[in-house]
Design a protein around this motif. Structure first.
Motif, PDB file in Angstrom:
ATOM      1  N   GLY A  15       8.835   3.548 -11.826  1.00 17.62           N
ATOM      2  CA  GLY A  15       9.639   4.014 -10.696  1.00 17.62           C
ATOM      3  C   GLY A  15       9.292   5.428 -10.252  1.00 17.62           C
ATOM      4  N   ILE A  16       8.250   6.025 -10.873  1.00 18.38           N
ATOM      5  CA  ILE A  16       7.853   7.399 -10.539  1.00 18.38           C
ATOM      6  C   ILE A  16       6.943   7.376  -9.318  1.00 18.38           C
ATOM      7  CG2 ILE A  16       6.569   9.419 -11.360  1.00 18.38           C
ATOM      8  CD1 ILE A  16       7.404   8.623 -14.192  1.00 18.38           C
ATOM      9  N   GLU A  17       7.155   8.359  -8.425  1.00 22.03           N
ATOM     10  CA  GLU A  17       6.319   8.453  -7.230  1.00 22.03           C
ATOM     11  C   GLU A  17       4.928   8.945  -7.618  1.00 22.03           C
ATOM     12  OE1 GLU A  17       6.494  11.299  -3.510  1.00 22.03           O
ATOM     13  OE2 GLU A  17       8.039   9.741  -3.337  1.00 22.03           O
ATOM     14  N   GLU A  18       3.909   8.273  -7.107  1.00 20.44           N
ATOM     15  CA  GLU A  18       2.528   8.619  -7.454  1.00 20.44           C
ATOM     16  C   GLU A  18       1.675   8.743  -6.195  1.00 20.44           C
ATOM     17  OE1 GLU A  18       2.236   6.385 -11.808  1.00 20.44           O
ATOM     18  OE2 GLU A  18       1.376   5.406 -10.033  1.00 20.44           O
ATOM     19  N   ARG A  19       0.652   9.590  -6.307  1.00 25.13           N
ATOM     20  CA  ARG A  19      -0.287   9.774  -5.198  1.00 25.13           C
ATOM     21  C   ARG A  19      -1.698   9.482  -5.710  1.00 25.13           C
ATOM     22  NH1 ARG A  19      -1.245  12.739  -0.343  1.00 25.13           N
ATOM     23  NH2 ARG A  19      -3.320  13.706  -0.277  1.00 25.13           N
ATOM     24  N   TYR A  20      -2.434   8.685  -4.931  1.00 24.48           N
ATOM     25  CA  TYR A  20      -3.813   8.353  -5.266  1.00 24.48           C
ATOM     26  C   TYR A  20      -4.712   8.791  -4.112  1.00 24.48           C
ATOM     27  CZ  TYR A  20      -2.040   5.485  -9.083  1.00 24.48           C
ATOM     28  OH  TYR A  20      -1.411   5.070 -10.228  1.00 24.48           O
ATOM     29  N   PHE A  21      -5.870   9.356  -4.462  1.00 26.11           N
ATOM     30  CA  PHE A  21      -6.824   9.772  -3.439  1.00 26.11           C
ATOM     31  C   PHE A  21      -8.079   8.922  -3.598  1.00 26.11           C
ATOM     32  CE2 PHE A  21      -9.536  12.721  -1.042  1.00 26.11           C
ATOM     33  CZ  PHE A  21      -8.683  12.981   0.017  1.00 26.11           C
TER      34      PHE A  21
END
Length: 761
Positions: A39-45
């Motif tokens: 449920g943790i917000e994640e960012r992928y590049f």
């Protein structure tokens, strides 16, 4: 891009994806959302390298990474694992600075790979048309609430050629459910990869000698394929007998199709849960060995046609070797909930012990601050040396005791003493850091030589009393060598030190048993005797006698020739036999070198001490600002150990041999002539040595090992490997591990110098 993004989101298990954040900039775009599990917000590049005309742009990628540092995970898209490897190599070869190359490797280690060729079906061919297999099926109840589950298992023999099909479209994702990933940068992985390379090189070597019987360059070819004298039955074809096997767990909705000669399954629903290290290090190792062989062929051969021939042969061998290596492969078809328990059961866990706790202490941190200056460090359990060589806490304490002239106590170390000795060592480093750090450096060299010289020692010291010192006296010898050393610790000098060690201690104790080496009584007796003899010698000697050059006359050389032939001297006993003869005529040389010739030409290039090269990567020199990617300043030639060795005058024996095959014993040799040069030196080749040294420094600065001077460059000297084995490595300036090496004088350099010196004498 939309379809790719959708597939990537499914792989990384994101939901509530922020479509507005799916911004793109050319081949780069960002994805943000919540992890389905945490449920943790994640960012992928994401960076796309998968199209045919897409190259990896290091500068552009570095700029984006500086902006994304600490806020996103990186994903790079490739066609498959082979394409990833080729992309990294091309980008790596295109960089000119060592720091940039090191940076690139770190980017590729940290990123997540996404392969476009991953589909829903793969077909693996199995050996013997699938007839010869074992099958085991069971039904069981996982929990009271759930119904019955089924586990189906089959064991086939599968070639690595087939396993490559699976690995190529999954990469390291294939091991996502394994308790241990297939990491290459750890001690176990390095050893596995080295073993694979050994199988391949041995197999290739025997194929070569069958194809080209009677090759005139047999010794050179043996070195090229890195074949030791005690190479055993290891070949690609025999690998099956040395390996326990690989376990592949399939948890797909559709059952595995075991149809005759084939196994059909969905690669997206499969994980290797035992054998991750094996598969990763085989496929990465076979890529590396091809590049290593190219480098070695240029380092060891000076004939362009020969280089082309061996490289073509090895390329063809590598293209087929996958089919020769077979492995027992267990396929398990079952519920995904069973995976964890099975992989834990297949991978035995190592418990935490007291030494693991000590390794995490402030004392060890403080000691490491000193040791890291020479690229040595104490490691925690399961940790890998970041640079140079590493050792466990007990290993460090044993080495510390050897340095402190307590070899018996080192051999008989008690665990209860470790904590106290670590604290003692910390204080010793504080008081005397330079000397003890240098001792650790030299002990690494001595220990490496002891390992690599096993066959030589066993062939040389065959008398029962000598043999005991050779079999059980390693720690004693290491303490002895640290006390007695006066020259650079190169191979021939180490042989002389060992001969001195054996003869010295035989006079003290002619019949040692194994208990003699588990205490320090005998060593303390040697120390006392040595001190007494030194005092007597100093009282008798004057400065003139210390500087006197030792001469071995022509008639003595002739008698030495007879002595060598009567002793049936082998390549392993030359140094010892010369040393023993010199003692009979009261000419005890503490140090000398030997050069072998046949038909008036030297048989091999002349190696310099490994420290002439290792100081380029081992000793800390002045470094630039660490914010500027750790730019290192290397010693000038005038300050280098190589320069010192070039100018040094050393006693040299030149032996002309006739190789005698008439009795079928290739090791039996006849000495035709022995000559002696009292002060041999490379001084007149100082200009060439300077150029080779400076080219070597430039190779370090660029991080390009292919730029090391080679035999074929014909510059008088060259650089080539001189390690214990292919796994005896150091961290090069670009961050990769490469085989230890040193400077060598070319054969034609030796021929020219010997022609001059022998004429003068």
């Amino acid at each position: 891009m939309k379809n790719l993004t959708k597939d990537i989101i499914a792989k990384i298990q994101l939901e509530k994806v922020n479509e507005e954040m799916n911004q793109s900039e050319g081949r780069f775009w960002a994805i943000e959302g919540e992890n389905k599990i945490s449920g943790i917000e994640e960012r992928y590049f994401v960076y796309d390298c998968s199209e045919k005309d897409y190259q990896f742009d290091y500068e552009e990628y570095r700029r984006h990474m500086e902006e994304e540092e600490g806020i996103s995970y990186q994903i790079i898209i490739f066609r498959n694992w082979e394409h990833e490897w080729e992309t990294r190599k091309k980008a790596y070869d295109g960089l000119k600075k060592a720091a940039d190359r090191k940076n690139l490797l770190q980017y590729f280690e940290r990123k997540i790979s996404f392969y476009r060729e991953l589909n829903n079906l793969i077909i693996l061919d199995v050996e013997e048309s699938g007839r010869n297999y074992l099958q085991y099926d069971i039904d069981f109840q996982l929990t009271v609430e759930e119904g019955k589950k089924t586990l189906n298992g089959r064991i086939y023999n599968v070639a690595f050629y087939e396993l490559r099909k699976l690995f190529n479209i999954t990469g390291k994702d294939l091991f996502r459910k394994n308790v241990r990933a297939g990491l290459k940068n750890n001690r176990t992985g390095n050893e596995i990869r080295r073993k694979f390379k050994e199988y391949i090189r041995i197999g290739a070597y025997y194929d070569w000698i069958q194809k080209y019987p009677g090759d005139k360059n047999e010794e050179t070819i043996k070195n090229l394929f890195n074949i030791s004298d005690d190479a055993d039955i290891r070949r690609p074809e025999t690998f099956w007998f040395f390996h326990n096997g690989i376990t592949i767990f399939y948890f797909g909705k559709q059952a595995i199709d075991f149809s005759g000669a084939q196994v059909k399954l969905n690669p997206k629903e499969v994980s290797v849960i035992n054998g991750a290290q094996t598969m990763t290090n085989y496929f990465e190792g076979i890529k590396e060995i091809g590049l290593e062989f190219i480098s070695d062929s240029y380092s060891l051969l000076d004939d362009e046609d020969k280089i082309r021939d061996v490289q073509k042969f090895f390329d063809e061998y590598l293209s087929e070797v996958d089919k020769k290596i077979k492995v027992k492969t267990i396929f398990i078809d079952g519920d995904e909930k069973c995976v964890q328990a099975i992989t834990y059961g297949l991978n035995t866990q190592i418990p935490i012990v007291e030494s693991d706790i000590i390794a995490d202490s402030l004392e060890v941190d403080e000691i490491n601050n000193y040791l890291k200056k020479v690229k040595i460090e104490i490691l925690k359990g399961g940790e890998v040396a970041g640079i140079g060589s590493g050792m466990s806490v007990p290993e460090f304490v044993k080495k510390y005791l050897i340095i402190k002239q307590q070899p018996g106590r080192s051999k008989n170390l008690r665990r209860t003493d470790i904590d106290r000795l670590i604290k003692e060592a910390k204080e010793e480093f504080k008081r005397n850091s330079n000397e003890i750090v240098n001792d650790f450096q030299d002990l690494e060299i001595i220990e490496g030589w002891w390992i690599s010289s096993k066959k030589t020692r066993e062939s040389t010291y065959v008398e029962p009393n000598e043999k005991r010192y050779n079999d059980y006296g390693k720690n004693y010898f290491e303490s002895f060598a640290l006390i007695e050393r006066e020259e650079e610790l190169e191979e021939e000098y180490m042989e002389l030190l060992l001969d001195k060690f054996v003869s010295t201690f035989l006079r003290l104790e002619a019949n040692p048993d194994i208990k003699s080496f588990k205490n320090d009584i005998l060593f303390d007796e040697y120390i006392a005797k040595r001190k007494s003899m030194q005092e007597e010698r100093l009282a008798e000697e004057d400065e003139h006698s210390k500087l006197k050059v030792c001469l071995v006359e022509e008639d003595e050389c002739n008698k030495l020739k007879e002595y060598l032939n009567e002793s049936k001297t082998s390549p392993y006993t030359v140094q010892k036999n010369i040393n023993q003869y010199l003692k009979t005529i009261d000419k005890d040389l503490a140090y000398f070198r030997v050069v072998a010739r046949t038909d008036g030409k030297v048989r091999e290039a002349f190696p310099f001490a490994v420290t002439t090269f290792s100081e380029l990567y081992q000793n800390e020199t002045n470094e630039g600002n660490r914010d500027t990617l750790n730019v290192k300043e290397y010693k000038k030639y005038e300050e280098s150990r190589f320069k010192k060795e070039i100018g040094k005058k050393v006693p040299l024996f030149v032996i002309d041999w006739k190789i005698d095959f008439t009795e079928g014993d290739e090791n039996e040799r006849t000495a035709l002539k022995v000559r002696y040069v009292p002060e041999f030196s490379f001084e007149e080749y100082d200009k060439e040595a300077r150029e080779v040294y400076e080219l070597t420094v430039r190779a370090f600065e660029s991080g390009n090992e292919e730029a090391f001077p080679k035999v074929k460059d014909k510059k008088g000297f060259h650089v080539r490997p001189k390690g214990i084995n292919a796994n005896d490595t150091f961290e090069f300036s670009n961050g990769s591990q490469i085989t230890k090496r040193t400077f060598w004088a070319n054969k034609d350099t030796m021929d020219a110098l010997l022609s001059k010196y022998l004429e003068e004498n």
